[in-house]
Design a protein around this motif. Sequence first.
Motif, mmCIF file in Angstrom:
data_model
loop_
_atom_site.group_PDB
_atom_site.id
_atom_site.type_symbol
_atom_site.label_atom_id
_atom_site.label_comp_id
_atom_site.label_asym_id
_atom_site.label_seq_id
_atom_site.Cartn_x
_atom_site.Cartn_y
_atom_site.Cartn_z
ATOM 1 N N VAL A 149 0.834 -1.209 0.000
ATOM 2 C CA VAL A 149 0.000 0.000 0.000
ATOM 3 C C VAL A 149 0.864 1.253 0.000
ATOM 4 O O VAL A 149 0.625 2.200 -0.768
ATOM 5 N N ASN A 150 1.919 1.277 0.844
ATOM 6 C CA ASN A 150 2.789 2.454 0.897
ATOM 7 C C ASN A 150 3.534 2.661 -0.415
ATOM 8 O O ASN A 150 3.616 3.788 -0.935
ATOM 9 N N ARG A 151 4.133 1.614 -0.956
ATOM 10 C CA ARG A 151 4.935 1.751 -2.172
ATOM 11 C C ARG A 151 4.078 2.108 -3.380
ATOM 12 O O ARG A 151 4.478 2.920 -4.224
ATOM 13 N N VAL A 152 2.894 1.488 -3.504
ATOM 14 C CA VAL A 152 2.009 1.842 -4.613
ATOM 15 C C VAL A 152 1.482 3.263 -4.415
ATOM 16 O O VAL A 152 1.351 4.026 -5.375
ATOM 17 N N GLY A 153 1.216 3.642 -3.169
ATOM 18 C CA GLY A 153 0.796 5.016 -2.892
ATOM 19 C C GLY A 153 1.860 6.030 -3.282
ATOM 20 O O GLY A 153 1.544 7.135 -3.727
ATOM 21 N N ASP A 154 3.148 5.656 -3.137
ATOM 22 C CA ASP A 154 4.231 6.560 -3.519
ATOM 23 C C ASP A 154 4.226 6.860 -5.013
ATOM 24 O O ASP A 154 4.517 7.982 -5.434
ATOM 25 N N VAL A 155 3.930 5.836 -5.826
ATOM 26 C CA VAL A 155 3.993 6.021 -7.286
ATOM 27 C C VAL A 155 2.654 6.475 -7.870
ATOM 28 O O VAL A 155 2.611 6.919 -9.016
ATOM 29 N N LEU A 156 1.566 6.324 -7.091
ATOM 30 C CA LEU A 156 0.243 6.786 -7.529
ATOM 31 C C LEU A 156 -0.329 7.732 -6.465
ATOM 32 O O LEU A 156 -1.317 7.410 -5.802
ATOM 33 N N PRO A 157 0.291 8.881 -6.278
ATOM 34 C CA PRO A 157 -0.172 9.797 -5.224
ATOM 35 C C PRO A 157 -1.606 10.252 -5.466
ATOM 36 O O PRO A 157 -2.009 10.500 -6.603
ATOM 37 N N GLY A 158 -2.356 10.329 -4.392
ATOM 38 C CA GLY A 158 -3.747 10.753 -4.494
ATOM 39 C C GLY A 158 -4.707 9.640 -4.845
ATOM 40 O O GLY A 158 -5.914 9.853 -4.870
ATOM 41 N N CYS A 159 -4.185 8.438 -5.112
ATOM 42 C CA CYS A 159 -5.040 7.298 -5.461
ATOM 43 C C CYS A 159 -5.427 6.548 -4.184
ATOM 44 O O CYS A 159 -4.574 6.242 -3.350
ATOM 45 N N GLU A 160 -6.716 6.294 -4.024
ATOM 46 C CA GLU A 160 -7.190 5.525 -2.873
ATOM 47 C C GLU A 160 -7.049 4.037 -3.181
ATOM 48 O O GLU A 160 -7.653 3.532 -4.115
ATOM 49 N N ILE A 161 -6.228 3.352 -2.388
ATOM 50 C CA ILE A 161 -5.881 1.958 -2.680
ATOM 51 C C ILE A 161 -6.580 1.018 -1.704
ATOM 52 O O ILE A 161 -6.483 1.194 -0.488
ATOM 53 N N SER A 162 -7.281 0.037 -2.241
ATOM 54 C CA SER A 162 -7.804 -1.049 -1.420
ATOM 55 C C SER A 162 -7.048 -2.318 -1.802
ATOM 56 O O SER A 162 -6.607 -2.466 -2.943
ATOM 57 N N LEU A 163 -6.882 -3.224 -0.839
ATOM 58 C CA LEU A 163 -6.056 -4.415 -1.068
ATOM 59 C C LEU A 163 -6.794 -5.664 -0.602
ATOM 60 O O LEU A 163 -7.267 -5.728 0.532
ATOM 61 N N ARG A 164 -6.870 -6.650 -1.477
ATOM 62 C CA ARG A 164 -7.434 -7.962 -1.151
ATOM 63 C C ARG A 164 -6.315 -9.001 -1.232
ATOM 64 O O ARG A 164 -5.672 -9.144 -2.270
ATOM 65 N N ILE A 165 -6.068 -9.703 -0.130
ATOM 66 C CA ILE A 165 -5.005 -10.702 -0.079
ATOM 67 C C ILE A 165 -5.630 -12.087 -0.120
ATOM 68 O O ILE A 165 -6.526 -12.393 0.666
ATOM 69 N N GLU A 166 -5.179 -12.911 -1.056
ATOM 70 C CA GLU A 166 -5.710 -14.258 -1.250
ATOM 71 C C GLU A 166 -4.551 -15.241 -1.354
ATOM 72 O O GLU A 166 -3.518 -14.911 -1.933
ATOM 73 N N PRO A 167 -4.690 -16.451 -0.838
ATOM 74 C CA PRO A 167 -3.659 -17.455 -1.086
ATOM 75 C C PRO A 167 -3.682 -17.993 -2.508
ATOM 76 O O PRO A 167 -2.708 -18.569 -2.971
ATOM 77 N N SER A 168 -4.791 -17.803 -3.207
ATOM 78 C CA SER A 168 -4.985 -18.408 -4.522
ATOM 79 C C SER A 168 -4.879 -17.383 -5.640
ATOM 80 O O SER A 168 -5.653 -16.428 -5.712
#
Length: 318
Positions: A108-127
């Motif tokens: 989330v932090n690293r993607v936020g650094d390259v896409l400033p102002g973008c609201e990021i949601s994250l879904r973590i899956e084993p599959s």
Amino acid sequence: MDLDIRHLRMICAIAETGSLTRAAAQAGLSQPAMTNLLRRVETLIGGELFVRSRSGVEPTPLGDQVIARARIVLSEVDALFGDLRGPGGGSGSLRLGSVHVGCVGSIVNRVGDVLPGCEISLRIEPSAVLLAEALTHGRLDAALLGVIEGFGVPLAAPVVSRTLVPRYPIFVALSAAHPLAGSEEIRLADLEGEAWISPPGADDGSLAALRASCRAAGFEPDIRFEAPSGAARPLVADGHGVRLVDPCWPAPAGTAVRPLAGEPQVARLLLAWRRDRLSDATAGALYRGLAQAFVDHVDDNPVFGRWWEAHPEVHPLL
């Protein structure tokens, strides 16, 4: 009852997960409710779509036909709404998925650094298969997928992909009290007779790859436990079983994480995204952010850090 899009998604989810329970969880239903709904759909269609197997459920010949046609319909529906939304999303948000790898804490932090102002949601899956299915049906905009060598994850247009890390070894975790815990590397053949914890994301090839590797080493693995990644740690620490792990994870207390001699288990990381949701520039920035998140964690496990340093040919382009 008339057949609708919701029923088609249910049928495909059961096929892709191989489990009524997992498909029900994905749809937000109880397992009995999913079973009842499936029976009603089968009555409407006029035959059984799935039968129970040792590993879950499998499509019948009729089920294969229905699933193939349902996927065509759903692909057209998803493409329709994707085209209406247009590239880039236009909402300043990014619905991102990831397999359960060591770098998830930095994504989330690293993607936020390259896409400033973008609201990021994250879904973590084993599959990776479930993440690819969510991409196909428009529930995610992009995802970081882990794929075992020799296996693939189906990606349908408008989903495209780019390799992030072309190759990295899978390690084994065992109790710190295990006689092999002090070894620099462990031969897979030396783990014959151990109880194994089933790898997560078995539907995308990890379980089949484990079985194949063990058979090549001369034995059939005794797969005794199924547990999500976090739940497996105390089983390993207490010496109840061994398991394959992503090499970036630091060894939890009471465990040792070691490479397997000859690298019998190898994986790669892909960035997959919907071209109707992300522009080329946004996808490129996302690639850089995910690459940096991965690199941030290669030294969390010093053994993998040394492997990484010795293999610059697999490093992502930052």
